[in-house]
Design a protein around this motif. Structure first.
Motif, PDB file in Angstrom:
ATOM      1  N   HIS A   6       0.787  -1.219   0.000  1.00 52.95           N
ATOM      2  CA  HIS A   6       0.000   0.000   0.000  1.00 52.95           C
ATOM      3  C   HIS A   6       0.822   1.272   0.000  1.00 52.95           C
ATOM      4  CE1 HIS A   6      -3.298  -2.754   0.726  1.00 52.95           C
ATOM      5  NE2 HIS A   6      -2.537  -3.310   1.635  1.00 52.95           N
ATOM      6  N   TRP A 203      -4.071  -4.922  -2.740  1.00 53.00           N
ATOM      7  CA  TRP A 203      -5.522  -4.861  -2.667  1.00 53.00           C
ATOM      8  C   TRP A 203      -6.146  -5.604  -3.836  1.00 53.00           C
ATOM      9  CZ3 TRP A 203      -9.334  -3.610   0.559  1.00 53.00           C
ATOM     10  CH2 TRP A 203     -10.611  -3.424   0.029  1.00 53.00           C
ATOM     11  N   ARG A 204      -7.206  -6.359  -3.547  1.00 53.62           N
ATOM     12  CA  ARG A 204      -7.991  -7.051  -4.554  1.00 53.62           C
ATOM     13  C   ARG A 204      -9.452  -6.655  -4.387  1.00 53.62           C
ATOM     14  NH1 ARG A 204      -3.667  -7.601  -6.276  1.00 53.62           N
ATOM     15  NH2 ARG A 204      -2.476  -9.517  -6.720  1.00 53.62           N
ATOM     16  N   GLY A 205     -10.156  -6.502  -5.477  1.00 50.27           N
ATOM     17  CA  GLY A 205     -11.532  -6.041  -5.425  1.00 50.27           C
ATOM     18  C   GLY A 205     -12.442  -6.908  -4.574  1.00 50.27           C
ATOM     19  N   TRP A 206     -12.200  -8.218  -4.562  1.00 50.01           N
ATOM     20  CA  TRP A 206     -13.070  -9.129  -3.807  1.00 50.01           C
ATOM     21  C   TRP A 206     -12.980  -8.882  -2.307  1.00 50.01           C
ATOM     22  CZ3 TRP A 206     -10.749 -11.974  -0.079  1.00 50.01           C
ATOM     23  CH2 TRP A 206      -9.384 -12.230  -0.199  1.00 50.01           C
ATOM     24  N   PHE A 208     -13.389  -6.222  -0.682  1.00 53.38           N
ATOM     25  CA  PHE A 208     -14.309  -5.211  -0.166  1.00 53.38           C
ATOM     26  C   PHE A 208     -15.521  -5.840   0.522  1.00 53.38           C
ATOM     27  CE2 PHE A 208     -18.065  -2.528  -0.623  1.00 53.38           C
ATOM     28  CZ  PHE A 208     -17.632  -1.372   0.030  1.00 53.38           C
ATOM     29  N   ARG A 252      -8.214   2.633   2.734  1.00 54.90           N
ATOM     30  CA  ARG A 252      -8.499   2.752   1.302  1.00 54.90           C
ATOM     31  C   ARG A 252      -9.207   4.070   1.000  1.00 54.90           C
ATOM     32  NH1 ARG A 252      -5.917   0.127  -2.255  1.00 54.90           N
ATOM     33  NH2 ARG A 252      -7.661   0.398  -3.678  1.00 54.90           N
ATOM     34  N   ARG A 256      -8.095   7.539  -1.356  1.00 54.51           N
ATOM     35  CA  ARG A 256      -8.946   8.154  -2.386  1.00 54.51           C
ATOM     36  C   ARG A 256      -9.153   9.646  -2.152  1.00 54.51           C
ATOM     37  NH1 ARG A 256     -12.029   4.430  -5.354  1.00 54.51           N
ATOM     38  NH2 ARG A 256     -10.754   2.544  -5.617  1.00 54.51           N
TER      39      ARG A 256
END
Length: 320
Positions: A6, A203-206, A208, A252, A256
């Motif tokens: 990160h 980070w992986r989308g799954w 979340f 996260r 942003r």
């Protein structure tokens, strides 16, 4: 140690704005949780606000020479701790005497011992003072481990953290006395490791969906909330898992909003001063102000103190 995740340590050093944004969100959650002392808002803030700081510190950790790091931690953390503690003790003597009340520490020299013990012996405007020495001790121990196993994903870390986790859950069952916050150190150490391990992952989308579900369980009080000072971690694994999930999602979110979160980052840079002073502001002003106004003062006054301290080099060396 390879930074695979990160980006907590930018090439060539420097400061990442999202780290300050995350600190800003965390310290605002701490203040909100101390202004609203009961109800759903308080429970939501307590479900994650202290674990966030331990996780963030772990995420920023990297192996350091043990002796030098230990000396630096003892000096750089305990000097401001002592300075703020003495300042607030003097302030309490003056304010309570002017109000016709009795200072919290009024039985001298007997009160010297609980002041030195700190942690669970400190209450009222001093109640948050357990956090910094607890974090310091955990960071020193964690750095000892990093000197041996620099990669937090080394399986030996998991085996080392298992007895720490078991001791953390057991400690709160046998008492609440905690000199300098030492009762919370085992769980703090586990959180530092989890934060450091998270830094090594991509980070992986799954991720979340499970993180969001875990986070909501804590934010909506579906699981018992936390009181880290008293080593009360709610339901084993689940309550703390919810705190970790909320913190990771906030990290996260901080990434942003970092480009336009300047004021939150400013609060984050002042987080240590706010941590030390906000409870005192709440303690002395709560009889006179409604909660929204109290929240504003508990942020603005310590923030002003931070900039005042920064403007004076002598004060900066002592308090920052």
């Amino acid at each position: 140690m390879e930074n695979r995740g990160h980006g907590a340590h930018p090439p060539g050093g420097g400061r990442l704005e999202w780290i300050d944004v995350a600190r800003g969100i965390g310290i605002m959650a701490v203040v909100v949780g101390h202004v609203w002392t009961r109800g759903s808002l308080r429970d939501a803030m307590y479900s994650f606000h202290m674990p966030l700081f331990f996780l963030l510190s772990g995420l920023l950790s990297r192996p350091q020479p043990v002796a030098r790091f230990t000396r630096r931690q003892l000096v750089s953390q305990m000097r401001p701790y002592a300075a703020f503690l003495v300042m607030l003790i003097v302030a309490d003597q003056i304010i309570e005497t002017m109000k016709g009340g009795r200072p919290i520490f009024h039985d001298w020299p007997k009160d010297v011992l609980p002041i030195l013990l700190g942690g669970s012996w400190l209450r009222g405007p001093f109640t948050i003072f357990w956090f910094v020495p607890c974090l310091m001790m955990a960071r020193i121990l964690f750095n000892l481990g990093l000197a041996r196993w620099p990669d937090p994903l080394d399986p030996r870390w998991a085996w080392a953290m298992l007895p720490c986790l078991l001791f953390a859950y057991g400690a709160g069952e046998f008492g609440t006395l905690s000199p300098l916050g030492v009762l919370t150190v085992p769980m703090a150490l586990v959180l530092l490791w989890i934060g450091a391990a998270w830094q090594c992952l991509s980070w992986r989308g799954w991720m979340f969906v499970p993180l969001a579900l875990l986070s909501l369980a804590g934010l909506m009080a579906m699981v018992p909330t936390l009181n880290m000072k008293a080593a009360d971690y709610g339901w084993p694994l689940l309550t703390m898992g919810s705190a970790i999930a909320t913190s990771f999602l906030l990290f996260r979110f901080s990434v942003r909003i970092a480009p336009f979160g300047g004021w939150i980052a400013a609060v984050g840079r002042a987080s240590l001063v706010i941590m030390y002073l906000h409870v005192a502001v709440i303690h002395y002003l709560s009889p006179y102000l409604g909660k929204p106004w109290l929240l504003m003062q508990a942020l603005i006054l310590p923030l002003a103190a931070y900039y005042l301290i920064r403007s004076a080099p002598g004060a900066s060396r002592i308090f920052l």
